[in-house]
Design a protein around this motif. Structure first.
Motif, mmCIF file in Angstrom:
data_model
loop_
_atom_site.group_PDB
_atom_site.id
_atom_site.type_symbol
_atom_site.label_atom_id
_atom_site.label_comp_id
_atom_site.label_asym_id
_atom_site.label_seq_id
_atom_site.Cartn_x
_atom_site.Cartn_y
_atom_site.Cartn_z
ATOM 1 N N ILE A 184 78.721 7.900 31.741
ATOM 2 C CA ILE A 184 80.096 7.642 32.013
ATOM 3 C C ILE A 184 80.237 6.265 31.757
ATOM 4 O O ILE A 184 81.010 5.566 31.287
ATOM 5 N N SER A 185 79.310 5.618 32.617
ATOM 6 C CA SER A 185 79.401 4.188 32.765
ATOM 7 C C SER A 185 79.259 3.370 31.525
ATOM 8 O O SER A 185 80.095 2.311 31.318
ATOM 9 N N LEU B 10 76.626 10.413 35.451
ATOM 10 C CA LEU B 10 77.572 9.280 35.826
ATOM 11 C C LEU B 10 77.091 7.897 35.057
ATOM 12 O O LEU B 10 77.868 7.170 34.603
ATOM 13 N N ILE C 110 86.701 10.307 28.793
ATOM 14 C CA ILE C 110 85.783 10.364 29.869
ATOM 15 C C ILE C 110 85.960 11.676 30.673
ATOM 16 O O ILE C 110 85.008 12.192 30.997
ATOM 17 N N LYS D 64 82.371 3.990 29.416
ATOM 18 C CA LYS D 64 83.689 3.373 30.199
ATOM 19 C C LYS D 64 83.547 1.868 29.551
ATOM 20 O O LYS D 64 84.668 1.192 29.046
ATOM 21 N N SER D 65 82.492 1.291 29.592
ATOM 22 C CA SER D 65 82.423 -0.093 28.912
ATOM 23 C C SER D 65 82.252 -0.126 27.480
ATOM 24 O O SER D 65 82.691 -1.083 26.859
ATOM 25 N N ASN E 230 76.936 -6.335 30.886
ATOM 26 C CA ASN E 230 77.369 -4.893 31.734
ATOM 27 C C ASN E 230 76.816 -3.696 31.045
ATOM 28 O O ASN E 230 76.396 -2.969 31.716
ATOM 29 N N VAL F 100 82.959 14.604 30.971
ATOM 30 C CA VAL F 100 82.652 15.144 32.324
ATOM 31 C C VAL F 100 82.476 16.767 32.238
ATOM 32 O O VAL F 100 81.581 17.132 32.536
ATOM 33 N N LYS G 252 91.160 6.505 27.064
ATOM 34 C CA LYS G 252 89.924 6.255 27.691
ATOM 35 C C LYS G 252 89.789 7.262 28.821
ATOM 36 O O LYS G 252 88.624 7.941 28.588
ATOM 37 N N LYS G 253 90.757 7.656 29.615
ATOM 38 C CA LYS G 253 90.726 8.617 30.686
ATOM 39 C C LYS G 253 90.535 9.905 30.002
ATOM 40 O O LYS G 253 89.675 10.866 31.008
ATOM 41 N N HIS H 267 73.882 -0.584 32.052
ATOM 42 C CA HIS H 267 74.276 0.729 32.197
ATOM 43 C C HIS H 267 73.287 1.457 31.241
ATOM 44 O O HIS H 267 72.792 2.493 31.649
#
Lengths: 379, 143
Positions: A236-237, A233, A254, A240-241, A36, A258, A250-251, A40
């Protein structure tokens, strides 16, 4: 390795920002390489290169080498699962003057070094015709190692780049070493005025130093390029991973990312040396449970004072005062500029991170300054 | 009659349903828009238009996974319009938030309190669409 080349001694990122032009890229990712994540990581590089004015054929070659390189890390990396060594591997791509430099670093066991060295030296000794013959021979005799591949990936990298591979092996301890593998790709099509890579800083030595720098500073990712919503984006991906931890932390990270990246996109669009774009640097480190996020971008020197005032003001407020300040601005629809642009980003970053914002300006030429802002987040 | 608005969600923009016939509005997903004003402006127009001849009851659902501060401001504007809709229609607002997402709950409470709207808060599971896993396109799972 000479120590006078030690990147960590200078403010590396500021140097990086000053020395790179708008079309340049310096991107390095360190950590795990799950399927994954690989996707990314590559996607961010692809999006960046896709915009370059080079032939589609060369783009394809670059993508091909990127894929081979990243697969080499997981295929040949000898780090034990979930070990600290596992997160020392890196993938990186730099570009400058239409030359592309792809480097990976991973752990190998010392008892495999001789074999690897002889394989690489053999491949590097062949001309393109000999390489084709060798490729078919290796393909034919099916001597596949248990991890798949008998150096076919390495041969492919040389065939696609048209250049020899550089490598460096650095002993870590009696059992393992770091293995650095580096490809140069010329993005210039035949007929175009050639630009020699001579004097490029992006050599395997540079990468060994950069690797040491990111390990010393616990950096997970550096992205120095032109920013837009697409690259945001992808970044961020990746994160996130890459991140572990609870949903809330985590949020939080992120959301802060942003805001910081969109600040570059909204305010960092400048014309430096005749080229326009939202050029900037983002990097993130993780040190004993503390994430540290930094962005650097150009601002007009004349805006410096106002920006300093704003951040100092936000830092001076108590939690309650800041909450009021935020809400007041949240419902301010009167001024058209404030309504459309928001202007809440810095307050939100401060609120979410629960730590004061750190910032610095560095003057450059042409009426612009570099603005560096850092946020710490405890998890 | 006002046309139904149906906007598909993407990685950085929310899914929007605005249905005049049903008196139903739902905005859900991620709102990381670069130009938040450009995205939300048609939604204000729809709500303003709807407010002229609204249904007796209006059901409104918010289900954000993330929003940036530019969107926060536009949501504030939208919520303000919804609060004036109360004069002509019975308005029910549900604020969905992902299980354990205390920040999103707090954001909803802020909007609700500042405009005295009395949101109903619903903790729920959010499901990523299979092909978009990890891409931030989420749907509220309805019970």
């Amino acid at each position: 390795m000479s120590s006078d080349n030690n990147i960590a001694k200078r403010d590396f990122v500021i140097e990086l920002m000053k020395s790179t032009g708008t079309d340049d890229l310096n991107y390095i990712y360190r950590g795990e390489f799950t399927q994954n994540l690989q996707q990314h990581i590559l996607s961010l590089a692809e999006k960046n290169i896709d915009r370059d004015r080079i032939s589609g054929k060369i783009k394809k070659r670059i993508f091909h080498i990127m894929v081979e390189s990243i697969q080499n890390i997981s295929r040949h990396g000898d780090a034990k699962e979930n070990s600290e060594e596992m997160t020392s591997s890196f993938f990186s791509i730099q570009k400058q003057n239409k030359w592309y430099y792809i480097t990976t670093g991973n752990i190998i066991e010392n008892n495999k070094i001789d074999d690897l060295r002889s394989k690489l030296d053999k491949i590097n000794s062949l001309d393109s015709e000999e390489l084709d013959i060798f490729y078919r021979a290796v393909l034919g005799n099916g001597q596949l190692s248990n991890k798949g591949g008998a150096g076919l990936g390495l041969i492919e990298m040389v065939r696609k780049s048209g250049n020899k591979l550089s490598y460096h092996i650095e002993k870590v301890n009696d059992e393992i070493s770091y293995f650095y593998l580096h490809s140069d790709i010329n993005g210039i099509t035949l007929g175009e005025a050639p630009v020699q890579p001579l004097g490029s800083v992006y050599t395997v030595d540079y990468m060994v130093n950069l690797h040491r720098f990111i390990l010393d500073n616990s950096i997970l990712l550096i992205y120095s390029a032109v920013f837009d919503q697409d690259s945001l984006l992808s970044l961020i991906s990746i994160m996130k991973s890459r991140m572990s931890g609870g949903l809330n932390s985590k949020k939080k990270i992120i959301s802060i990312m942003v805001e910081m990246l969109q600040n570059i996109i909204h305010h960092g669009n400048v014309t430096v040396s005749g080229i326009s774009g939202c050029q900037g640097i983002f990097y993130i480190s993780l040190n004993s449970g503390k994430y540290c996020l930094t962005t650097i971008n150009y601002v007009k020197t004349t805006d410096k004072e106002q920006l300093s005032y704003k951040i100092d003001h936000i830092n001076s407020l108590t939690d309650e005062e800041r909450e009021d300040y935020y809400n007041e601005r949240l419902f301010d629809f009167d001024s058209d500029e404030s309504f459309k642009e928001g202007g809440l980003g810095l307050i939100e970053i401060r609120n979410k991170s629960k730590n004061p914002l750190e910032y610095q300006f560095f003057d450059t030429e042409e009426g612009y300054s570099l603005f560096k802002i850092t946020t710490y987040i405890n998890i | 009659m006002i046309e139904t608005l149906n906007i598909k969600g993407t990685e950085d923009s929310p899914e929007v349903v605005m249905d005049f016939q049903k008196g139903f509005i739902r905005i859900s997903g991620t709102s990381w828009l670069e130009d938040a004003y450009g995205f939300y402006e048609p939604l204000y127009q729809w709500v303003s238009e709807y407010s002229k001849t609204p249904q007796k009851v209006t059901e409104i659902e918010f289900g954000y996974t993330y929003f940036n501060t530019s969107s926060a401001k536009q949501i504030a504007k939208l919520v303000t319009l919804i609060s004036s809709l109360k004069q002509s229609s019975e308005v029910h607002v549900k604020w969905f938030y992902e299980k354990d997402d205390s920040e999103m709950l707090k954001s909803g409470q802020k909007y609700s309190e500042l405009l005295n709207l009395g949101f109903e808060f619903v903790e729920t599971e959010f499901e990523a669409e299979p092909e978009d896993e990890d891409e931030g396109v989420y749907k509220i799972i309805k019970k």
